[in-house]
Scaffold this active site. Structure first.
Site: not given
Ligand code: FUB
Length: 338
Positions: A30, A241
């Site tokens: 991320d 997301e």
């Molecule tokens: O790293 C945990 C979660 O996985 C992140 O918040 C999302 O965007 C995904 O990459």
């Protein structure tokens, strides 16, 4: 430090990945990249093996701290500045430090991060430092009115900052769609809702102190080519997301992950609030379930920071990478085949 599974492969050694991970002694994911004082700073998640069984809510992503990295140039040395913030020093947080971001204003650096509070509800927290590398001191409470995950803070050319946030399924965005937390919604709106408008990322203007929101959250709506909202069943295009915002030639480029279809996509608009019109795929699926990115301009070129799971082969033990983002003459973004 992690186990010997975390070995630095030579370029081309792993057939699925010819771009080298930026970090190989820890697992990182991320990556939110920013240029501060002429240097690149990367704010990633720090993945660990916490031996939590994989589930649809992302329980296996059980991270406990953040490291900050810097680079003087692309392909240069990557410096690890150590632990910038630890779960134990965040008074309100219970577990799961997920994808962070950072911003700078008036001599202070701000680290924004999602974490589950003691009631297991995701909130967005903020921590401050006089240095881009921390250590950061967390505020005693999460940002009032915040929820869900994946904060991304964009500062417009007029100096106004906005936060984009949200993630469905384990990111809990769907639990807030009526305005109140509804624990019964575990993934998205569920079967039978495929022809309804998709859930949207949220966007909000930040207060001048960068510690709170200046207004209620609003939908960052994505429209199709006919000006209609993308539908929940349009899983190759709808928001899941990992929102990011950048501005290029006066246009606002909203980019994000489609989650269960594993694409990084983008949509364009004329305002930081949207609406944004869907334009295409930035990156096809990488190794691993999740895909999450940031886009930054550095020394006259544009770069995409992202992650895959090439080093470990495990979806919750990821490694960050960078490559150039290529645009066509009309400003559209060329699709990357990782
Ligand atoms: O790293 C945990 C979660 O996985 C992140 O918040 C999302 O965007 C995904 O990459």
């Amino acid at each position: 430090m992690l186990s010997s599974a975390c070995v630095y492969p030579a370029i081309g050694q792993n057939a699925s990945s010819t771009i080298r991970p930026l970090v190989s002694d820890l697992f990182t994911a991320d990556p939110s990249a920013h240029v501060f004082n002429g240097k690149i700073y990367i704010y990633p998640s720090h993945d660990i093996e916490a031996n939590v069984a994989q589930d649809d809510e992302g329980g296996h992503f059980n991270m406990r701290d953040y490291h900050v990295y810097s680079m003087d140039r692309i392909n240069g040395k990557v410096t690890d500045h150590g632990v910038a913030l630890d779960l134990k020093d965040i008074p309100w947080a219970g577990r799961q430090l997920w994808a962070p971001d950072a911003a700078f204003r008036n001599g202070t650096y701000y680290l924004y991060f999602p974490a589950k509070d003691k009631a297991d509800v995701f909130r967005i927290g903020v921590a401050t430092s006089k240095s881009p590398t921390g250590p950061f001191k967390a505020q005693p409470e999460p940002i009032p009115g915040s929820y869900s995950i994946d904060p991304a803070v964009f500062t417009d050319t007029d100096g106004t900052s906005y936060m984009y946030l949200g993630g469905i399924w384990g990111g809990q965005l769907q639990r807030w769609h009526t305005g109140k937390y509804d624990k019964s919604l575990s993934t998205d709106l569920g079967k039978g809702h495929e022809n309804e408008p998709a859930l949207n990322a949220q966007v909000v203007r930040m207060s001048k102190d960068m510690l709170s929101f200046d207004e209620p959250l609003r939908d960052a709506q994505i429209l199709d080519e006919n000006g209609k909202p993308l539908l929940a069943g349009d899983t190759d295009r709808r928001f899941f997301e990992g929102a990011w915002m950048h501005k290029y030639n006066g246009k606002y480029y909203f980019s994000y992950s489609t989650g269960d279809t594993h694409l990084l996509c983008y949509a364009e608009g004329n305002s930081p609030y949207g609406p944004f019109t869907y334009k295409g795929v930035i990156m096809k699926p990488v190794e691993g379930w999740t895909t999450h990115h940031s886009i930054v301009e550095f020394q006259g070129k544009w770069y995409i920071f992202y992650h895959d799971a090439a080093l470990s082969g495990k979806t919750h033990l990821r490694n960050i990478k960078v490559r150039e983002l290529v645009r066509e003459k009309d400003g559209s973004i060329r699709t990357i085949e990782p």
